[in-house]
Design a protein around this motif. Structure first.
Motif, PDB file in Angstrom:
ATOM      1  N   UNK A   1      31.888  32.939  -3.333  1.00 58.21           N
ATOM      2  CA  UNK A   1      32.813  32.059  -2.632  1.00 58.21           C
ATOM      3  C   UNK A   1      32.702  32.330  -1.136  1.00 58.21           C
ATOM      4  N   UNK A   2      32.732  31.281  -0.362  1.00 63.22           N
ATOM      5  CA  UNK A   2      32.655  31.406   1.080  1.00 63.22           C
ATOM      6  C   UNK A   2      33.978  31.897   1.650  1.00 63.22           C
ATOM      7  N   UNK A   3      33.895  32.598   2.763  1.00 63.38           N
ATOM      8  CA  UNK A   3      35.109  33.037   3.448  1.00 63.38           C
ATOM      9  C   UNK A   3      35.392  32.157   4.658  1.00 63.38           C
ATOM     10  N   UNK A   4      34.578  31.106   4.844  1.00 61.25           N
ATOM     11  CA  UNK A   4      34.755  30.197   5.974  1.00 61.25           C
ATOM     12  C   UNK A   4      36.081  29.459   5.875  1.00 61.25           C
ATOM     13  N   UNK A   5      36.624  29.140   7.023  1.00 56.06           N
ATOM     14  CA  UNK A   5      37.869  28.382   7.082  1.00 56.06           C
ATOM     15  C   UNK A   5      37.659  26.996   6.494  1.00 56.06           C
ATOM     16  N   UNK A   6      38.518  26.608   5.590  1.00 50.93           N
ATOM     17  CA  UNK A   6      38.446  25.277   4.991  1.00 50.93           C
ATOM     18  C   UNK A   6      39.260  24.285   5.813  1.00 50.93           C
ATOM     19  N   UNK A   7      38.882  23.016   5.788  1.00 48.63           N
ATOM     20  CA  UNK A   7      39.700  21.999   6.450  1.00 48.63           C
ATOM     21  C   UNK A   7      41.089  21.944   5.799  1.00 48.63           C
ATOM     22  N   UNK A   8      42.085  21.555   6.557  1.00 48.80           N
ATOM     23  CA  UNK A   8      43.437  21.427   6.002  1.00 48.80           C
ATOM     24  C   UNK A   8      43.438  20.293   4.982  1.00 48.80           C
ATOM     25  N   UNK A   9      44.090  20.479   3.838  1.00 55.06           N
ATOM     26  CA  UNK A   9      44.107  19.445   2.795  1.00 55.06           C
ATOM     27  C   UNK A   9      44.573  18.070   3.280  1.00 55.06           C
ATOM     28  N   UNK A  10      45.472  18.018   4.238  1.00 56.55           N
ATOM     29  CA  UNK A  10      45.960  16.713   4.725  1.00 56.55           C
ATOM     30  C   UNK A  10      44.866  15.904   5.422  1.00 56.55           C
ATOM     31  N   UNK A  11      43.774  16.562   5.819  1.00 58.76           N
ATOM     32  CA  UNK A  11      42.704  15.859   6.524  1.00 58.76           C
ATOM     33  C   UNK A  11      41.604  15.374   5.586  1.00 58.76           C
ATOM     34  N   UNK A  12      41.741  15.641   4.298  1.00 57.09           N
ATOM     35  CA  UNK A  12      40.681  15.345   3.339  1.00 57.09           C
ATOM     36  C   UNK A  12      40.966  14.089   2.515  1.00 57.09           C
ATOM     37  N   UNK A  13      39.895  13.516   1.991  1.00 60.45           N
ATOM     38  CA  UNK A  13      40.018  12.352   1.106  1.00 60.45           C
ATOM     39  C   UNK A  13      40.428  12.817  -0.293  1.00 60.45           C
ATOM     40  N   UNK A  14      40.805  11.877  -1.129  1.00 56.02           N
ATOM     41  CA  UNK A  14      41.147  12.210  -2.515  1.00 56.02           C
ATOM     42  C   UNK A  14      39.958  12.858  -3.224  1.00 56.02           C
ATOM     43  N   UNK A  15      38.744  12.327  -3.001  1.00 50.77           N
ATOM     44  CA  UNK A  15      37.558  12.903  -3.635  1.00 50.77           C
ATOM     45  C   UNK A  15      37.325  14.344  -3.188  1.00 50.77           C
ATOM     46  N   UNK A  16      37.564  14.640  -1.919  1.00 47.73           N
ATOM     47  CA  UNK A  16      37.411  16.011  -1.438  1.00 47.73           C
ATOM     48  C   UNK A  16      38.481  16.920  -2.043  1.00 47.73           C
ATOM     49  N   UNK A  17      39.695  16.435  -2.169  1.00 41.12           N
ATOM     50  CA  UNK A  17      40.782  17.243  -2.735  1.00 41.12           C
ATOM     51  C   UNK A  17      40.559  17.578  -4.200  1.00 41.12           C
ATOM     52  N   UNK A  18      39.977  16.665  -4.942  1.00 37.56           N
ATOM     53  CA  UNK A  18      39.781  16.926  -6.371  1.00 37.56           C
ATOM     54  C   UNK A  18      38.423  17.540  -6.685  1.00 37.56           C
ATOM     55  N   UNK A  19      37.628  17.818  -5.648  1.00 35.00           N
ATOM     56  CA  UNK A  19      36.358  18.507  -5.844  1.00 35.00           C
ATOM     57  C   UNK A  19      35.189  17.614  -6.169  1.00 35.00           C
ATOM     58  N   UNK A  20      35.322  16.300  -5.970  1.00 39.69           N
ATOM     59  CA  UNK A  20      34.228  15.380  -6.243  1.00 39.69           C
ATOM     60  C   UNK A  20      33.336  15.168  -5.021  1.00 39.69           C
ATOM     61  N   UNK A  21      33.787  15.668  -3.863  1.00 40.33           N
ATOM     62  CA  UNK A  21      33.020  15.547  -2.626  1.00 40.33           C
ATOM     63  C   UNK A  21      33.148  16.837  -1.830  1.00 40.33           C
ATOM     64  N   UNK A  22      32.136  17.133  -1.045  1.00 39.19           N
ATOM     65  CA  UNK A  22      32.118  18.336  -0.215  1.00 39.19           C
ATOM     66  C   UNK A  22      33.282  18.306   0.783  1.00 39.19           C
ATOM     67  N   UNK A  23      33.983  19.425   0.911  1.00 36.57           N
ATOM     68  CA  UNK A  23      35.126  19.480   1.825  1.00 36.57           C
ATOM     69  C   UNK A  23      34.712  19.357   3.285  1.00 36.57           C
TER      70      UNK A  23
END
Length: 63
Positions: A1-23
């Motif tokens: 697992x990466x330790x890089x900072x992830x984008x805030x969930x509010x900035x992501x699409x539905x596909x990114x939130x559910x893991x269907x697209x790269x964050x």
């Protein structure tokens, strides 16, 4: 697992939130291609989780 900072969930699409697209880049990922970044608590809704995943190039670029 990466330790890089992830984008805030509010900035992501539905596909990114559910893991269907790269964050990071939004590329569609599949079970075969995705890098699982682990379940994370939603900072806006602590009782809920989101499941970020990344494409291999983005995951490798963020150790």
């Amino acid at each position: 697992m990466t330790t890089a900072q992830l984008p805030h969930p509010r900035t992501l699409t539905d596909d990114q939130l559910r893991g269907a697209a790269c964050v990071w880049c939004g590329t569609t990922v599949t079970t075969a291609t995705a890098v699982d970044l682990g379940a994370r608590p939603d900072p806006s809704c602590p009782w809920a989780s989101w499941y970020p995943r990344a494409c291999p190039p983005c995951a490798e670029a963020r150790p």
